[in-house]
Design a protein around this motif. Structure first.
Motif, PDB file in Angstrom:
ATOM      1  N   ALA A  43       6.816   7.474  -6.916  1.00  0.00           N
ATOM      2  CA  ALA A  43       6.663   8.618  -7.822  1.00  0.00           C
ATOM      3  C   ALA A  43       7.221   9.888  -7.184  1.00  0.00           C
ATOM      4  CB  ALA A  43       5.196   8.804  -8.183  1.00  0.00           C
ATOM      5  N   HIS A  44       6.953  10.091  -5.898  1.00  0.00           N
ATOM      6  CA  HIS A  44       7.465  11.266  -5.203  1.00  0.00           C
ATOM      7  C   HIS A  44       9.001  11.250  -5.160  1.00  0.00           C
ATOM      8  CE1 HIS A  44       8.004  14.433  -2.284  1.00  0.00           C
ATOM      9  NE2 HIS A  44       8.692  13.598  -1.537  1.00  0.00           N
ATOM     10  N   THR A  71      10.509  11.957  -8.582  1.00  0.00           N
ATOM     11  CA  THR A  71      10.379  13.380  -8.919  1.00  0.00           C
ATOM     12  C   THR A  71      11.459  14.188  -8.215  1.00  0.00           C
ATOM     13  OG1 THR A  71       8.007  13.171  -9.281  1.00  0.00           O
ATOM     14  CG2 THR A  71       8.841  15.385  -8.837  1.00  0.00           C
ATOM     15  N   PRO A 115       3.388   2.928  -4.952  1.00  0.00           N
ATOM     16  CA  PRO A 115       3.446   3.715  -6.197  1.00  0.00           C
ATOM     17  C   PRO A 115       3.521   5.224  -5.952  1.00  0.00           C
ATOM     18  CG  PRO A 115       1.831   1.965  -6.404  1.00  0.00           C
ATOM     19  CD  PRO A 115       2.256   2.001  -4.950  1.00  0.00           C
ATOM     20  N   LEU A 116       2.768   5.721  -4.983  1.00  0.00           N
ATOM     21  CA  LEU A 116       2.797   7.155  -4.674  1.00  0.00           C
ATOM     22  C   LEU A 116       4.158   7.565  -4.121  1.00  0.00           C
ATOM     23  CD1 LEU A 116       1.367   9.881  -4.361  1.00  0.00           C
ATOM     24  CD2 LEU A 116       0.555   9.082  -2.126  1.00  0.00           C
ATOM     25  N   MET A 117       4.694   6.760  -3.208  1.00  0.00           N
ATOM     26  CA  MET A 117       5.992   7.076  -2.628  1.00  0.00           C
ATOM     27  C   MET A 117       7.092   7.024  -3.687  1.00  0.00           C
ATOM     28  SD  MET A 117       8.212   5.371   0.469  1.00  0.00           S
ATOM     29  CE  MET A 117       6.785   4.591   1.089  1.00  0.00           C
ATOM     30  N   LYS A 175       8.193  13.720   2.703  1.00  0.00           N
ATOM     31  CA  LYS A 175       6.753  13.577   2.946  1.00  0.00           C
ATOM     32  C   LYS A 175       6.540  12.307   3.739  1.00  0.00           C
ATOM     33  CE  LYS A 175       4.870  15.957  -1.035  1.00  0.00           C
ATOM     34  NZ  LYS A 175       3.933  15.892  -2.136  1.00  0.00           N
ATOM     35  N   PHE A 191       4.080   9.225   4.334  1.00  0.00           N
ATOM     36  CA  PHE A 191       3.016   8.489   3.677  1.00  0.00           C
ATOM     37  C   PHE A 191       2.427   7.515   4.676  1.00  0.00           C
ATOM     38  CE2 PHE A 191       5.925   9.840   0.442  1.00  0.00           C
ATOM     39  CZ  PHE A 191       5.093  10.311  -0.549  1.00  0.00           C
ATOM     40  N   ASN A 217       0.836  -1.207   0.000  1.00  0.00           N
ATOM     41  CA  ASN A 217       0.000   0.000   0.000  1.00  0.00           C
ATOM     42  C   ASN A 217       0.863   1.245   0.000  1.00  0.00           C
ATOM     43  OD1 ASN A 217      -2.388  -1.380   0.059  1.00  0.00           O
ATOM     44  ND2 ASN A 217      -2.577  -1.333   2.267  1.00  0.00           N
ATOM     45  N   GLY A 218       0.572   2.156  -0.888  1.00  0.00           N
ATOM     46  CA  GLY A 218       1.258   3.440  -0.925  1.00  0.00           C
ATOM     47  C   GLY A 218       2.572   3.447  -1.679  1.00  0.00           C
TER      48      GLY A 218
END
Length: 57
Positions: free
Chosen positions: A36-37, A40, A32-34, A54, A56, A29-30
């Protein structure tokens, strides 16, 4: 969660606490978002991030 920042491939992959890659990151869980961050940040700074800025949950 433990991560591998692969400088040669410019990639972020999940791992276990021993540093072994986890084959299916989709089960985390989480991730892909982590990832991507972090990618970036990496591209913006020109080098792998030294810290995660950040939280998560």
């Amino acid at each position: 969660m433990f991560l591998i920042l692969d400088e040669e491939a410019s990639s972020v992959r999940p791992s276990d606490s021993s540093g072994n890659p986890i084959e299916d990151p989709g089960v985390i869980n989480g991730f892909p978002l982590m990832a991507a961050h972090l990618l970036t940040q990496w591209r913006r700074q020109g080098h792998p991030p030294q810290e995660i800025r950040k939280f998560f949950a």
